[in-house]
Write an enzyme that holds these catalytic residues in place. Structure first.
Site: not given
Ligand code: ATP
Ligand code: LTN
Length: 336
Positions: A115, A198, A201
């Site tokens: 990040k 990954k 969002k």
């Molecule tokens: P950001 O992009 O702002 O980092 P994010 O989409 O990665 O956000 P988080 O809010 O950080 O999402 O994650 C919330 C939950 O969703 C966590 O348990 C995380 O492991 C899961 N998660 C997020 N993205 C994935 C993914 N691509 N595959 C599986 N699990 C995910």
């Protein structure tokens, strides 16, 4: 050994639209687990501001994530749903954990490296100590199990290290050593544009992800455009090796249809991608469509969502206060 009450804690950041990754990696598993565990689910707004968030957008995203949890089947009558900033103990315990965690531990965190990117000097200090706050979220409720996607595994190992160091420094068994629960056939959903990144969002490319708010046509279009390669679908798991984009789509299909990756390979093996993508789009719409609709309906009911978060925060605060008080006592803070 201290026996801890089995309790789940997990969180999602209100840093954008919920994605298929959040749903398959986390929220969907919470829906199942809430039946067997006492559960606390948190919209982690303190985490979200480790990178810039426009205040009005953050407010909306907080409600939208809560609506997404409820629309997916989290029951606010059975579990606690709340937003982190309404319970002051998270930030307080995080400070104490900042003093327990070691710089060397945080320096190894891959999420920070990803990040912060090349310009690490300009990353917020909050982004660096983010894992300490995450450990505090969990430990503030002495939670024993944390259901997350695979990307959070390293942070949970750090949570265990912090709990262990706190316990040994202060000669106590106060904090449980958490168990991660990383479940399902899509533990790490990858970007639809790049099978090595990954699905997230906050990815600037809209086509990289499926949002829970996407309509039918948008989902179908994104899946049609999803990157694959020129070979046919393999009929066995071994054939997915070295083909991350294909592996990703097959895993998504398996998770959404409650089947195994092997079964999906068997069904589509030898075919090209067009029919598979068409079926995957239909499957996605059939699973996500009802959630999207309910989420839209709930997003119009701001008062209801705000009430759920307020009541959840009150319940969470009541659980957290005695824990924090005991921590103060263990650490040696005078209290009247
Ligand atoms: P950001 O992009 O702002 O980092 P994010 O989409 O990665 O956000 P988080 O809010 O950080 O999402 O994650 C919330 C939950 O969703 C966590 O348990 C995380 O492991 C899961 N998660 C997020 N993205 C994935 C993914 N691509 N595959 C599986 N699990 C995910
Ligand atoms: N860091 C997590 C979100 C998160 C979390 C938590 C998950 C914050 N606090 C406590 C589980 C338990 C992420 O997904 N990025």
């Amino acid at each position: 050994m201290t026996e801890f009450k089995q309790r789940i804690f997990s969180g999602v950041q209100p840093s954008g639209n919920l994605t298929l990754g959040n749903y398959l990696g986390a929220i969907r598993n919470w829906v199942t687990l809430q039946k067997t565990y006492e559960s606390i689910f948190c919209v982690v707004d303190l985490h979200a501001i480790t990178v810039w968030q426009d205040p009005a957008v953050l407010r909306n995203a907080t409600r939208e994530v809560a609506a997404g949890m409820i629309a997916s089947g989290i029951d606010p009558k059975e579990c606690i749903i709340f937003n982190q900033s309404q319970v002051p103990g998270h930030a307080e315990l995080a400070w104490i954990f900042n003093c327990v965690a070691r710089m060397g531990w945080l320096n190894r965190m891959t999420q920070f490296k990803e990040k912060a990117g090349k310009n690490r000097e300009r990353a917020s200090v909050g982004l660096y100590v983010y894992p300490d706050l995450m450990a505090a979220d969990i430990m503030l409720y002495q939670a024993t199990h944390v259901p997350v996607g695979e990307d959070q595994k390293q942070h949970l190992e750090l949570t265990r290290d912090i709990a262990q160091k706190f316990n040994s420094d202060y000669g106590t068994e106060f904090f449980p050593i958490v168990e991660p629960l990383i479940l399902g056939e899509a533990k790490r959903v990858m970007s639809l544009r790049d099978g090595t990144a990954k699905m997230s969002k906050s990815d600037p490319s809209e086509n990289s992800r499926i949002n829970l708010t996407d309509d039918r046509d948008t989902i179908a279009k994104k899946i049609r455009k999803a990157r694959t390669d020129s070979e046919a679908i393999p009929s066995e798991i071994a054939g997915l090796e070295g083909r991350p984009e294909v592996k990703n789509l097959i895993s998504i299909f398996a998770a959404l249809s409650d089947r195994t990756v092997a079964e999906v390979c068997q069904q589509y093996g030898g075919q090209d991608f067009a029919p598979f993508k068409k079926d995957l789009a239909e499957l996605s719409v059939s699973v996500l469509g009802p959630i999207t609709e309910e989420m839209k309906r709930l997003c119009d009911e701001k008062t209801y969502i705000d009430q759920v978060l307020k009541e959840g925060s009150e319940k969470a605060r009541i659980l957290s206060e005695p824990v924090l008080k005991q921590v103060h006592n263990i650490v040696g803070f005078l209290q009247s």
